[in-house]
Design a protein around this motif. Structure first.
Motif, PDB file in Angstrom:
ATOM      1  N   LYS A  66       0.827  -1.207   0.000  1.00 56.64           N
ATOM      2  CA  LYS A  66       0.000   0.000   0.000  1.00 56.64           C
ATOM      3  C   LYS A  66       0.863   1.259   0.000  1.00 56.64           C
ATOM      4  CE  LYS A  66      -3.838   2.185   2.483  1.00 56.64           C
ATOM      5  NZ  LYS A  66      -4.775   2.061   3.644  1.00 56.64           N
ATOM      6  N   LEU A  67       1.924   1.263   0.805  1.00 54.98           N
ATOM      7  CA  LEU A  67       2.797   2.425   0.890  1.00 54.98           C
ATOM      8  C   LEU A  67       3.617   2.625  -0.377  1.00 54.98           C
ATOM      9  CD1 LEU A  67       4.205   2.051   4.530  1.00 54.98           C
ATOM     10  CD2 LEU A  67       2.704   3.878   3.715  1.00 54.98           C
ATOM     11  N   SER A  68       3.928   1.543  -1.073  1.00 58.87           N
ATOM     12  CA  SER A  68       4.852   1.604  -2.203  1.00 58.87           C
ATOM     13  C   SER A  68       4.302   2.358  -3.403  1.00 58.87           C
ATOM     14  CB  SER A  68       5.238   0.193  -2.639  1.00 58.87           C
ATOM     15  OG  SER A  68       4.170  -0.444  -3.325  1.00 58.87           O
ATOM     16  N   GLY A  69       2.978   2.406  -3.547  1.00 65.19           N
ATOM     17  CA  GLY A  69       2.388   3.002  -4.727  1.00 65.19           C
ATOM     18  C   GLY A  69       2.287   2.047  -5.894  1.00 65.19           C
ATOM     19  N   GLY A  70       2.758   0.815  -5.714  1.00 71.09           N
ATOM     20  CA  GLY A  70       2.608  -0.212  -6.732  1.00 71.09           C
ATOM     21  C   GLY A  70       1.282  -0.920  -6.572  1.00 71.09           C
ATOM     22  N   SER A  71       1.133  -2.024  -7.288  1.00 70.76           N
ATOM     23  CA  SER A  71      -0.119  -2.769  -7.205  1.00 70.76           C
ATOM     24  C   SER A  71       0.002  -4.047  -6.389  1.00 70.76           C
ATOM     25  CB  SER A  71      -0.608  -3.139  -8.613  1.00 70.76           C
ATOM     26  OG  SER A  71       0.282  -4.057  -9.238  1.00 70.76           O
ATOM     27  N   GLY A  72       1.221  -4.529  -6.161  1.00 73.25           N
ATOM     28  CA  GLY A  72       1.347  -5.789  -5.447  1.00 73.25           C
ATOM     29  C   GLY A  72       2.787  -6.089  -5.067  1.00 73.25           C
ATOM     30  N   GLY A  73       2.956  -7.222  -4.403  1.00 75.99           N
ATOM     31  CA  GLY A  73       4.288  -7.632  -3.983  1.00 75.99           C
ATOM     32  C   GLY A  73       4.284  -9.069  -3.522  1.00 75.99           C
ATOM     33  N   VAL A  74       5.481  -9.601  -3.320  1.00 78.26           N
ATOM     34  CA  VAL A  74       5.657 -10.943  -2.777  1.00 78.26           C
ATOM     35  C   VAL A  74       6.734 -10.891  -1.710  1.00 78.26           C
ATOM     36  CG1 VAL A  74       4.938 -12.146  -4.879  1.00 78.26           C
ATOM     37  CG2 VAL A  74       7.349 -11.561  -4.558  1.00 78.26           C
ATOM     38  N   ALA A  75       6.684 -11.836  -0.788  1.00 79.98           N
ATOM     39  CA  ALA A  75       7.699 -11.890   0.264  1.00 79.98           C
ATOM     40  C   ALA A  75       7.791 -13.305   0.804  1.00 79.98           C
ATOM     41  CB  ALA A  75       7.365 -10.906   1.399  1.00 79.98           C
ATOM     42  N   GLY A  76       8.916 -13.591   1.424  1.00 83.32           N
ATOM     43  CA  GLY A  76       9.108 -14.889   2.057  1.00 83.32           C
ATOM     44  C   GLY A  76      10.023 -14.768   3.255  1.00 83.32           C
ATOM     45  N   VAL A  77       9.772 -15.591   4.257  1.00 83.57           N
ATOM     46  CA  VAL A  77      10.640 -15.690   5.435  1.00 83.57           C
ATOM     47  C   VAL A  77      10.882 -17.169   5.687  1.00 83.57           C
ATOM     48  CG1 VAL A  77      10.917 -15.240   7.897  1.00 83.57           C
ATOM     49  CG2 VAL A  77       9.791 -13.533   6.441  1.00 83.57           C
ATOM     50  N   TRP A  78      12.155 -17.531   5.783  1.00 81.01           N
ATOM     51  CA  TRP A  78      12.546 -18.913   6.036  1.00 81.01           C
ATOM     52  C   TRP A  78      13.241 -18.961   7.391  1.00 81.01           C
ATOM     53  CZ3 TRP A  78      12.315 -16.406   1.525  1.00 81.01           C
ATOM     54  CH2 TRP A  78      11.720 -17.033   0.420  1.00 81.01           C
ATOM     55  N   ALA A  79      12.661 -19.670   8.350  1.00 86.31           N
ATOM     56  CA  ALA A  79      13.208 -19.783   9.702  1.00 86.31           C
ATOM     57  C   ALA A  79      13.365 -21.268  10.017  1.00 86.31           C
ATOM     58  CB  ALA A  79      12.285 -19.113  10.712  1.00 86.31           C
ATOM     59  N   PRO A  80      14.563 -21.836   9.923  1.00 90.61           N
ATOM     60  CA  PRO A  80      14.746 -23.278  10.037  1.00 90.61           C
ATOM     61  C   PRO A  80      14.225 -23.896  11.331  1.00 90.61           C
ATOM     62  CG  PRO A  80      16.705 -22.269   9.104  1.00 90.61           C
ATOM     63  CD  PRO A  80      15.815 -21.140   9.538  1.00 90.61           C
ATOM     64  N   TRP A  81      14.146 -23.119  12.393  1.00 90.00           N
ATOM     65  CA  TRP A  81      13.668 -23.669  13.663  1.00 90.00           C
ATOM     66  C   TRP A  81      12.135 -23.618  13.781  1.00 90.00           C
ATOM     67  CZ3 TRP A  81      15.586 -18.867  12.810  1.00 90.00           C
ATOM     68  CH2 TRP A  81      14.772 -17.795  13.155  1.00 90.00           C
ATOM     69  N   ALA A  82      11.492 -22.872  12.884  1.00 95.74           N
ATOM     70  CA  ALA A  82      10.053 -22.640  13.040  1.00 95.74           C
ATOM     71  C   ALA A  82       9.234 -23.035  11.818  1.00 95.74           C
ATOM     72  CB  ALA A  82       9.793 -21.168  13.369  1.00 95.74           C
ATOM     73  N   GLY A  83       9.647 -22.639  10.648  1.00 99.67           N
ATOM     74  CA  GLY A  83       8.883 -22.936   9.454  1.00 99.67           C
ATOM     75  C   GLY A  83       9.109 -21.908   8.365  1.00 99.67           C
ATOM     76  N   THR A  84       8.319 -21.989   7.324  1.00 97.98           N
ATOM     77  CA  THR A  84       8.465 -21.139   6.152  1.00 97.98           C
ATOM     78  C   THR A  84       7.158 -20.425   5.849  1.00 97.98           C
ATOM     79  OG1 THR A  84      10.122 -22.610   5.191  1.00 97.98           O
ATOM     80  CG2 THR A  84       8.980 -21.143   3.677  1.00 97.98           C
ATOM     81  N   TRP A  85       7.295 -19.157   5.463  1.00 95.71           N
ATOM     82  CA  TRP A  85       6.134 -18.370   5.039  1.00 95.71           C
ATOM     83  C   TRP A  85       6.477 -17.708   3.717  1.00 95.71           C
ATOM     84  CZ3 TRP A  85       6.198 -12.994   4.309  1.00 95.71           C
ATOM     85  CH2 TRP A  85       4.953 -12.369   4.110  1.00 95.71           C
ATOM     86  N   THR A  86       5.673 -17.949   2.693  1.00 95.22           N
ATOM     87  CA  THR A  86       5.780 -17.193   1.452  1.00 95.22           C
ATOM     88  C   THR A  86       4.384 -16.691   1.118  1.00 95.22           C
ATOM     89  OG1 THR A  86       5.473 -19.159   0.060  1.00 95.22           O
ATOM     90  CG2 THR A  86       7.742 -18.507   0.572  1.00 95.22           C
ATOM     91  N   ALA A  87       4.294 -15.473   0.598  1.00 97.18           N
ATOM     92  CA  ALA A  87       2.976 -14.891   0.381  1.00 97.18           C
ATOM     93  C   ALA A  87       3.020 -13.846  -0.719  1.00 97.18           C
ATOM     94  CB  ALA A  87       2.452 -14.259   1.668  1.00 97.18           C
ATOM     95  N   ALA A  88       1.854 -13.608  -1.279  1.00100.14           N
ATOM     96  CA  ALA A  88       1.667 -12.530  -2.248  1.00100.14           C
ATOM     97  C   ALA A  88       0.625 -11.558  -1.702  1.00100.14           C
ATOM     98  CB  ALA A  88       1.209 -13.100  -3.592  1.00100.14           C
ATOM     99  N   SER A  89       0.661 -10.334  -2.220  1.00100.19           N
ATOM    100  CA  SER A  89      -0.299  -9.318  -1.804  1.00100.19           C
ATOM    101  C   SER A  89      -0.626  -8.442  -2.996  1.00100.19           C
ATOM    102  CB  SER A  89       0.292  -8.466  -0.667  1.00100.19           C
ATOM    103  OG  SER A  89      -0.603  -7.451  -0.263  1.00100.19           O
ATOM    104  N   GLY A  90      -1.890  -8.047  -3.125  1.00 93.27           N
ATOM    105  CA  GLY A  90      -2.279  -7.158  -4.204  1.00 93.27           C
ATOM    106  C   GLY A  90      -2.435  -7.866  -5.530  1.00 93.27           C
ATOM    107  N   THR A  91      -2.262  -7.100  -6.606  1.00 99.01           N
ATOM    108  CA  THR A  91      -2.495  -7.607  -7.959  1.00 99.01           C
ATOM    109  C   THR A  91      -1.267  -7.388  -8.833  1.00 99.01           C
ATOM    110  OG1 THR A  91      -3.466  -5.488  -8.615  1.00 99.01           O
ATOM    111  CG2 THR A  91      -4.978  -7.203  -7.816  1.00 99.01           C
TER     112      THR A  91
END
Length: 448
Positions: A66-91
């Protein structure tokens, strides 16, 4: 949009080899140094980040888009002791009815390319084909004005060599498909005064990396597609990280990349007009920022570089031997050979026309973060701060059964970063409180 676990064809292929390789990396082994295939993403504890952490991460990504002024984005966090999160947002674009952003999207990783470029240099040093202290003129004897410049100095931005980015960036934004010759970019920098004597001043220079690229190509008699594949993408076993030497189309799926219009003569920014820079020619960036990648591949690259998995131990240590960038920077923000060091995290941030991206990894715990928004208008520091925010959230993820949560000493908090981000959004910038140290790292250098 709901968070996604590690899914899709790229993630499936990447995770197939991760269990043994990541265990070796986190144990301090350099399984990639001897030429074996390594893959540096995944979680030993499971495929999915704890729900509470995933919810925080998704909220941070949504806010960043929302802050970027773009339409969307992707991100990921890899934490070997806990798990993995990858996600998309927007269009994928700002068009009405545009499709949702795809977590498997291809995008330009800009200055994260510098990590790969300097890894190639260090591999050539390990193989005794070149030396860090070799002068560039040894390999480019017919090019004038290179006195005192060394291969290592170019990689660490301590050569004093000027840059072309501020003068040519407006043209690249408004005419993204234009082809640029390496010598043309280098000559633009040669036409400017040196920033300082070699080895005495840290000054960000994309032109220095293009010059380095030309020198190493001459030294090895190999093109950079071959060098990256031989020393980086091949050993990592990642197939979705590529250069586009003859075209400007991104591999599908890919989002539209936006940038605020720039006057090609004055350089003035027109925030009311957004240019479509999806078709940016990689010749505008070359070895300073020409690679195209994906979320999972970028995580693999940054984690492998941070862990020293692609180099012999002694040479890998040289890559992370960092210098202070300026007296105004916090002591925890430094620069190695093609890598930023933000506290314990190693990686890079970037904003090439169309995309702002950042990726960092902690070599001790394995914590790895990647973020991309499809607007370069906010600049590299915006992506950097979002990535550090995600790292802070991910570092506190609770350990799953049988695993111990590591102590990761990050010199910032997610709340501090959330407070300063509104003032780092370019055209949409708003006055915001924040830690001066976090604002200071925005002066690391010009975008990309």
């Amino acid at each position: 949009m709901a968070p996604r676990g590690v899914r899709g064809r790229r993630a499936t292929r990447a995770l197939a080899a991760v269990a043994v390789a990541l265990s070796a990396l986190l144990a301090g082994c350099s399984s990639g140094a001897g030429g074996a295939t390594v893959t540096a993403i995944g979680a030993q504890a499971g495929d999915r980040m704890p729900d509470a952490t995933a919810k925080q991460l998704q909220a941070a990504l949504d806010k960043a888009v929302k802050l970027s002024g773009g339409s969307g984005g992707v991100a990921g966090v890899w934490a070997p002791w806990a798990g993995t999160w990858t996600a998309a947002s927007g269009t994928v674009s700002r068009d009405k009815g545009a499709a949702p952003m795809n977590v498997d999207s291809s995008f330009r990783i800009g200055s994260i390319t510098k990590e790969a470029t300097c890894t190639v240099l260090l591999k050539l040093v390990a193989d005794k084909k070149v030396g860090l202290d070799d002068e560039v003129s040894k390999y480019l004897p017919r090019m004038v004005g290179l006195n005192g410049l060394t291969l290592g100095g170019l990689c660490q931005n301590t050569s004093g060599f000027a840059d072309y980015w501020s003068s040519l960036n407006p043209q690249m934004v408004t005419n993204p498909g234009r082809n640029w010759d390496a010598v043309e970019l280098i000559n633009s920098a040669l036409g400017k005064a040196r920033v300082g004597a070699p080895g005495q001043t840290w000054s960000y220079s994309n032109a220095g990396f293009v010059l380095l690229g030309l020198a190493l190509q001459t030294a090895t008699h190999q093109n950079w597609q071959t060098l990256y594949q031989k020393y980086v993408t091949g050993p990592l076993g990642i197939a979705d990280t590529t250069t586009l030497p003859t075209g400007t189309s991104l591999p599908s799926p890919s989002p539209t990349g936006y940038a605020a219009d720039r006057d090609p003569v004055t350089g003035a920014t027109n925030c009311k007009v957004l240019d479509d820079d999806t078709g940016l020619s990689p010749s505008a960036m070359q070895q300073a920022g020409g690679l195209v990648s994906t979320l999972d591949d970028t995580a693999s690259l940054v984690h492998a570089v941070a862990a020293g998995a692609l180099l012999p131990a002694g040479v890998a240590a040289q890559q992370q031997k960092a210098v202070n960038m300026s007296d105004s920077m916090p002591s925890w923000a430094q620069y190695g050979l093609g890598v930023e060091k933000m506290g314990p995290l190693i990686g890079h941030a970037s904003a090439v026309p169309g995309f702002a991206t950042a990726a960092y990894s902690d070599p001790k715990s394995g914590l790895t973060v990647v973020v991309m928004v499809n607007s370069s208008t906010p600049g590299a520091n915006f992506a950097r701060l979002v990535a550090l925010q995600l790292a802070s959230i991910g570092s506190k993820a609770s350990a799953s059964s049988g695993h111990k949560q590591p102590a990761i000493g990050l010199p910032w908090t997610a709340d501090q970063l959330a407070a300063v981000l509104p003032s780092e959004t370019g055209c949409n910038a708003a006055a915001a409180p924040g830690d001066p140290a976090l604002k200071a790292i925005g002066s690391i250098g010009p975008d990309y």
